[in-house]
Design an enzyme around this catalytic site. Structure first.
Site, PDB file in Angstrom:
ATOM      1  N   ARG A 100     105.240 -49.032  -9.068  1.00  0.00           N
ATOM      2  CA  ARG A 100     106.313 -50.043  -9.128  1.00  0.00           C
ATOM      3  C   ARG A 100     107.031 -49.861 -10.454  1.00  0.00           C
ATOM      4  O   ARG A 100     106.408 -49.957 -11.512  1.00  0.00           O
ATOM      5  CB  ARG A 100     105.751 -51.457  -9.015  1.00  0.00           C
ATOM      6  CG  ARG A 100     106.787 -52.507  -9.335  1.00  0.00           C
ATOM      7  CD  ARG A 100     106.381 -53.897  -8.938  1.00  0.00           C
ATOM      8  NE  ARG A 100     106.400 -54.055  -7.500  1.00  0.00           N
ATOM      9  CZ  ARG A 100     106.344 -55.234  -6.877  1.00  0.00           C
ATOM     10  NH1 ARG A 100     106.280 -56.348  -7.566  1.00  0.00           N
ATOM     11  NH2 ARG A 100     106.365 -55.295  -5.564  1.00  0.00           N
ATOM     12  N   HIS A 127     112.536 -51.028  -1.544  1.00  0.00           N
ATOM     13  CA  HIS A 127     111.152 -51.503  -1.451  1.00  0.00           C
ATOM     14  C   HIS A 127     110.635 -51.121  -0.048  1.00  0.00           C
ATOM     15  O   HIS A 127     110.580 -51.946   0.853  1.00  0.00           O
ATOM     16  CB  HIS A 127     111.161 -53.028  -1.659  1.00  0.00           C
ATOM     17  CG  HIS A 127     109.840 -53.653  -1.953  1.00  0.00           C
ATOM     18  ND1 HIS A 127     108.656 -52.954  -2.006  1.00  0.00           N
ATOM     19  CD2 HIS A 127     109.510 -54.955  -2.202  1.00  0.00           C
ATOM     20  CE1 HIS A 127     107.662 -53.792  -2.285  1.00  0.00           C
ATOM     21  NE2 HIS A 127     108.158 -54.997  -2.401  1.00  0.00           N
ATOM     22  N   GLN A 130     107.684 -52.957   1.753  1.00  0.00           N
ATOM     23  CA  GLN A 130     108.064 -54.303   2.192  1.00  0.00           C
ATOM     24  C   GLN A 130     108.896 -54.242   3.476  1.00  0.00           C
ATOM     25  O   GLN A 130     108.620 -54.980   4.433  1.00  0.00           O
ATOM     26  CB  GLN A 130     108.868 -54.985   1.076  1.00  0.00           C
ATOM     27  CG  GLN A 130     109.301 -56.399   1.427  1.00  0.00           C
ATOM     28  CD  GLN A 130     108.139 -57.365   1.459  1.00  0.00           C
ATOM     29  OE1 GLN A 130     107.408 -57.484   0.507  1.00  0.00           O
ATOM     30  NE2 GLN A 130     107.982 -58.093   2.569  1.00  0.00           N
ATOM     31  N   ASP A 228     115.951 -63.242  -0.249  1.00  0.00           N
ATOM     32  CA  ASP A 228     115.122 -62.800  -1.377  1.00  0.00           C
ATOM     33  C   ASP A 228     115.633 -63.558  -2.604  1.00  0.00           C
ATOM     34  O   ASP A 228     116.693 -64.192  -2.552  1.00  0.00           O
ATOM     35  CB  ASP A 228     115.290 -61.272  -1.540  1.00  0.00           C
ATOM     36  CG  ASP A 228     114.429 -60.686  -2.654  1.00  0.00           C
ATOM     37  OD1 ASP A 228     113.501 -61.373  -3.139  1.00  0.00           O
ATOM     38  OD2 ASP A 228     114.697 -59.528  -3.053  1.00  0.00           O
ATOM     39  N   CYS A 268     110.552 -61.919   1.426  1.00  0.00           N
ATOM     40  CA  CYS A 268     109.518 -61.002   0.931  1.00  0.00           C
ATOM     41  C   CYS A 268     108.565 -61.696  -0.037  1.00  0.00           C
ATOM     42  O   CYS A 268     107.455 -61.214  -0.249  1.00  0.00           O
ATOM     43  CB  CYS A 268     110.154 -59.775   0.294  1.00  0.00           C
ATOM     44  SG  CYS A 268     111.306 -60.174  -1.029  1.00  0.00           S
ATOM     45  N   ARG A 296     101.556 -57.162   4.747  1.00  0.00           N
ATOM     46  CA  ARG A 296     101.633 -56.120   3.712  1.00  0.00           C
ATOM     47  C   ARG A 296     100.346 -55.297   3.706  1.00  0.00           C
ATOM     48  O   ARG A 296     100.367 -54.070   3.567  1.00  0.00           O
ATOM     49  CB  ARG A 296     101.851 -56.733   2.316  1.00  0.00           C
ATOM     50  CG  ARG A 296     103.178 -57.423   2.087  1.00  0.00           C
ATOM     51  CD  ARG A 296     104.367 -56.471   2.099  1.00  0.00           C
ATOM     52  NE  ARG A 296     104.246 -55.382   1.170  1.00  0.00           N
ATOM     53  CZ  ARG A 296     104.533 -55.431  -0.141  1.00  0.00           C
ATOM     54  NH1 ARG A 296     105.000 -56.544  -0.657  1.00  0.00           N
ATOM     55  NH2 ARG A 296     104.394 -54.366  -0.920  1.00  0.00           N
TER      56      ARG A 296
HETATM   57  N1  NVA Z   1     114.250 -58.352  -5.284  1.00  0.00           N
HETATM   58  C1  NVA Z   1     112.967 -58.776  -5.822  1.00  0.00           C
HETATM   59  C2  NVA Z   1     111.880 -58.421  -4.875  1.00  0.00           C
HETATM   60  C3  NVA Z   1     110.512 -58.892  -5.316  1.00  0.00           C
HETATM   61  C4  NVA Z   1     109.445 -58.487  -4.338  1.00  0.00           C
HETATM   62  C5  NVA Z   1     112.748 -58.135  -7.182  1.00  0.00           C
HETATM   63  O1  NVA Z   1     113.021 -56.937  -7.325  1.00  0.00           O
HETATM   64  O2  NVA Z   1     112.317 -58.833  -8.104  1.00  0.00           O
HETATM   65  N1   CP Z   2     106.997 -58.946  -1.991  1.00  0.00           N
HETATM   66  C1   CP Z   2     106.383 -58.358  -3.039  1.00  0.00           C
HETATM   67  O1   CP Z   2     106.503 -57.153  -3.257  1.00  0.00           O
HETATM   68  O2   CP Z   2     105.613 -59.194  -3.776  1.00  0.00           O
HETATM   69  P1   CP Z   2     104.969 -58.866  -5.188  1.00  0.00           P
HETATM   70  O3   CP Z   2     106.086 -58.765  -6.186  1.00  0.00           O
HETATM   71  O4   CP Z   2     104.058 -60.029  -5.457  1.00  0.00           O
HETATM   72  O5   CP Z   2     104.213 -57.564  -5.090  1.00  0.00           O
END
Ligand code: NVA
Ligand code: CP
Length: 309
Positions: A100, A127, A130, A228, A268, A296
């Site tokens: 990540r 993502h 997801q 989101d 998500c 997930r």
């Molecule tokens: N768009 C959000 C998704 C979190 C799972 C982010 O990147 O923070």
């Molecule tokens: N939806 C998602 O990726 O959640 P986290 O940021 O908790 O991993």
């Protein structure tokens, strides 16, 4: 050796196989394959996570592997060691690595220099774990036995809010690659960026989304409503401006009432209640967000199994 950096890294047939395997893992969680027998998989985080981290850690364990959680600060990455050297060295210990990161180039660079599969656990670009979970969660309702991607044909999916975000990009990739209708409901100025349109162009695809700045109009006869956060990780400096600009795109009862009565609501997570969604919607009968979060785990096990196949 395959990587999973965006859903187009799997063929449509491989995605369909992965979705069917997800159902098998969900139906039979602890008596599933041990395809990661004794393998060690790294989970490298440059930013926060609850679902991705825990579901991968549990999933790797359930597949017979050993998960090792790393972050950029407590490794030498935080002191400036290059991605090239990190990727080459970790490839000598690990059998695969989930990452990540902020910038998508981090995962593409790891993929370039690694001799193990790299899985994108979220970047600013997309993502993929997801979105595959999201498709599975919808198909559980539309096609519960077969989990057949064909069931998405003719359905109207609406994504509300930050329509230039990593999750919006993930939906654009999915709709274009898998050929279903996607409406992006966001304010002017939040149209998809060139990065996603160029990524599609590189695959010989033209985006099949439509963009709608009237949230009520976008909601008419929707089959799926998705939102989101308005302030993604990395966008914190713009928080106040984003919350003001995106306020008309909150998924609430008014928008939900325009959709089909059996429409599904997904998010998500994490959610910011009374920003992008109201409590009544996320806790209401159309919401499947907690099934989606559970999925997930099952989907990621299926992604890992597909990478091993
Ligand atoms: N768009 C959000 C998704 C979190 C799972 C982010 O990147 O923070
Ligand atoms: N939806 C998602 O990726 O959640 P986290 O940021 O908790 O991993």
């Amino acid at each position: 050796m395959k990587h999973f950096l965006q859903i187009t890294d799997f063929t449509v047939e491989e995605l369909q196989t992965t979705l069917k395997r997800t159902k098998a893992y969900k139906d039979n969680r602890l008596d599933a394959s041990t395809c990661l027998n004794k393998e060690s998989w790294g989970l490298l985080f440059y930013k926060s996570s609850t679902r991705t981290r825990v579901s991968f850690e549990v999933g790797i364990h359930e597949l017979g592997g050993n998960p090792i959680v790393l972050n950029s600060q407590n490794t030498q990455i935080g002191r400036g060691e290059s991605i090239k050297d990190t990727a080459k060295v970790l490839s000598r210990y690990l059998h695969g690595l989930v990452i990540r990161a902020y910038d998508h180039s981090v995962v593409t660079d790891f993929a370039k220099y690694s001799s193990m599969p790299i899985v994108n656990g979220l970047t600013d670009f997309n993502h993929p774990c997801q979105i595959l979970t999201d498709l599975f969660s919808i198909l559980e309702h539309l096609s519960p036995e077969a989990i057949d991607l064909e069931a998405l044909k003719g359905k109207k999916v609406v994504f509300y809010g930050d329509t230039a975000s990593n999750m919006a990009n993930s939906w654009i990739l999915a709709a274009t690659y898998l050929d279903f209708d996607l409406v992006l409901a966001g304010p002017k100025g939040y149209e998809p960026k060139d990065t996603i349109l160029n990524a599609l162009g590189a695959k010989g695809l033209n985006s099949r989304h439509t963009f709608e700045s009237d949230a009520q109009k976008a909601s008419e006869d929707a089959d799926v409503l998705y939102t989101d956060v308005w302030v993604s990780m990395g966008d914190e400096a713009e928080a106040n401006q984003r919350k003001a600009t995106l306020k008309d795109f909150q998924v609430n009862q008014t928008l939900l009432s325009k959709a089909k009565s059996n429409a599904l609501f997904l998010h998500c997570l994490p959610a910011h209640i009374n920003e992008e969604v109201t409590e009544a919607v996320i806790e209401g009968p159309n919401s499947i967000v907690y099934d989606q979060a559970e999925n997930r785990l099952h989907t990621q096990k299926a992604i890992l199994a597909q990478l091993k196949s």
